[in-house]
Motif scaffolding. Structure first.
Motif, PDB file in Angstrom:
ATOM      1  N   PRO A  31       0.791  -1.234   0.000  1.00  0.00           N
ATOM      2  CA  PRO A  31       0.000   0.000   0.000  1.00  0.00           C
ATOM      3  C   PRO A  31       0.825   1.288   0.000  1.00  0.00           C
ATOM      4  O   PRO A  31       0.298   2.350  -0.310  1.00  0.00           O
ATOM      5  N   VAL A  32       2.101   1.200   0.306  1.00  0.00           N
ATOM      6  CA  VAL A  32       2.955   2.385   0.215  1.00  0.00           C
ATOM      7  C   VAL A  32       3.078   2.818  -1.242  1.00  0.00           C
ATOM      8  O   VAL A  32       3.100   4.009  -1.560  1.00  0.00           O
ATOM      9  N   TYR A  33       3.102   1.834  -2.148  1.00  0.00           N
ATOM     10  CA  TYR A  33       3.246   2.109  -3.582  1.00  0.00           C
ATOM     11  C   TYR A  33       1.925   2.045  -4.331  1.00  0.00           C
ATOM     12  O   TYR A  33       1.754   2.700  -5.349  1.00  0.00           O
ATOM     13  N   ASN A  34       1.013   1.224  -3.847  1.00  0.00           N
ATOM     14  CA  ASN A  34      -0.274   1.044  -4.514  1.00  0.00           C
ATOM     15  C   ASN A  34      -1.362   1.688  -3.655  1.00  0.00           C
ATOM     16  O   ASN A  34      -1.897   1.070  -2.738  1.00  0.00           O
ATOM     17  N   TRP A  35      -1.678   2.928  -3.952  1.00  0.00           N
ATOM     18  CA  TRP A  35      -2.644   3.669  -3.149  1.00  0.00           C
ATOM     19  C   TRP A  35      -4.066   3.153  -3.302  1.00  0.00           C
ATOM     20  O   TRP A  35      -4.932   3.510  -2.521  1.00  0.00           O
ATOM     21  N   ASN A  36      -4.318   2.291  -4.280  1.00  0.00           N
ATOM     22  CA  ASN A  36      -5.640   1.677  -4.424  1.00  0.00           C
ATOM     23  C   ASN A  36      -5.962   0.738  -3.267  1.00  0.00           C
ATOM     24  O   ASN A  36      -7.123   0.387  -3.061  1.00  0.00           O
ATOM     25  N   ILE A  37      -4.935   0.324  -2.527  1.00  0.00           N
ATOM     26  CA  ILE A  37      -5.136  -0.558  -1.373  1.00  0.00           C
ATOM     27  C   ILE A  37      -4.638   0.107  -0.088  1.00  0.00           C
ATOM     28  O   ILE A  37      -4.247  -0.562   0.861  1.00  0.00           O
ATOM     29  N   ASN A  38      -4.683   1.428  -0.057  1.00  0.00           N
ATOM     30  CA  ASN A  38      -4.190   2.166   1.107  1.00  0.00           C
ATOM     31  C   ASN A  38      -5.301   3.069   1.657  1.00  0.00           C
ATOM     32  O   ASN A  38      -5.663   4.065   1.031  1.00  0.00           O
ATOM     33  N   PRO A  39      -5.827   2.746   2.851  1.00  0.00           N
ATOM     34  CA  PRO A  39      -6.910   3.567   3.398  1.00  0.00           C
ATOM     35  C   PRO A  39      -6.480   4.995   3.743  1.00  0.00           C
ATOM     36  O   PRO A  39      -7.322   5.874   3.897  1.00  0.00           O
ATOM     37  N   LEU A  40      -5.201   5.242   3.832  1.00  0.00           N
ATOM     38  CA  LEU A  40      -4.724   6.597   4.110  1.00  0.00           C
ATOM     39  C   LEU A  40      -4.817   7.488   2.873  1.00  0.00           C
ATOM     40  O   LEU A  40      -4.816   8.711   2.986  1.00  0.00           O
ATOM     41  N   HIS A  41      -4.904   6.860   1.700  1.00  0.00           N
ATOM     42  CA  HIS A  41      -4.942   7.605   0.449  1.00  0.00           C
ATOM     43  C   HIS A  41      -6.223   7.375  -0.353  1.00  0.00           C
ATOM     44  O   HIS A  41      -6.342   7.861  -1.474  1.00  0.00           O
ATOM     45  N   SER A  42      -7.152   6.623   0.225  1.00  0.00           N
ATOM     46  CA  SER A  42      -8.411   6.357  -0.460  1.00  0.00           C
ATOM     47  C   SER A  42      -9.551   6.531   0.535  1.00  0.00           C
ATOM     48  O   SER A  42      -9.679   5.744   1.478  1.00  0.00           O
TER      49      SER A  42
END
Length: 166
Positions: A31-42
């Protein structure tokens, strides 16, 4: 039953051997690289932004309110139950750190390695579950599917903890 989940026996389940399921080696599941799986960025995956995945707002997801999800009432959810069939949480040394019971398609109940209920995971997307304390507070931690055999656990900054679920 445990042997089919053991990353020490089956290297396909071991993220420290199988780079395909290791988020430090595979950016698609990091999720650091894939924001599609990062609740901090989605906002869609963030329970602070999306009331549908926040058990404080959506009581169907809250074991404190929904007795069907509460292991105090539903003894079948407990890892000590003889008919229990669940998942195992491993630490960075591939040792059992806890147990996970799939209660529904949207909620997984978490237990420490002594079998004490310590929280729960709520599904936020196709491959992500956010971790909440027993009272329903989001810890910021989350599980991401490893695209193969289980999940990896990330801290609130999106860094892999080395822990994984099989």
């Amino acid at each position: 039953m445990f042997k089919k989940h053991d990353p020490k026996i089956d290297s396909n389940l071991n993220p420290f051997v199988n780079v395909k399921i290791n988020p430090d080696s595979n950016m698609l599941i990091n999720p650091v690289y894939n924001w599609n799986i990062n609740p901090l960025h989605s906002n869609e995956l963030n329970p602070s932004q999306n009331v549908n995945i926040n058990p404080m707002n959506n009581h169907e997801l809250n074991p404190q309110i929904n007795e069907v999800l509460n292991p105090v009432f539903m003894k079948s959810l407990l890892p000590a139950n003889p008919s229990w069939n669940g998942l195992y949480l491993f630490n960075g040394n591939n040792e059992i750190f806890g147990y996970i019971t799939v209660a529904t398609q949207n909620v997984m109940i978490s237990f420490d390695n002594s079998g004490t209920w310590n929280g729960y995971f709520v599904k936020a997307g196709n491959s992500l579950y956010n971790f909440f304390t027993v009272p329903g507070i989001w810890t910021g931690m989350f599980l991401c599917y490893d695209n193969s055999s289980g999940y990896n656990l990330f801290d609130k900054t999106g860094k892999w903890t080395g822990m994984h679920v099989k």
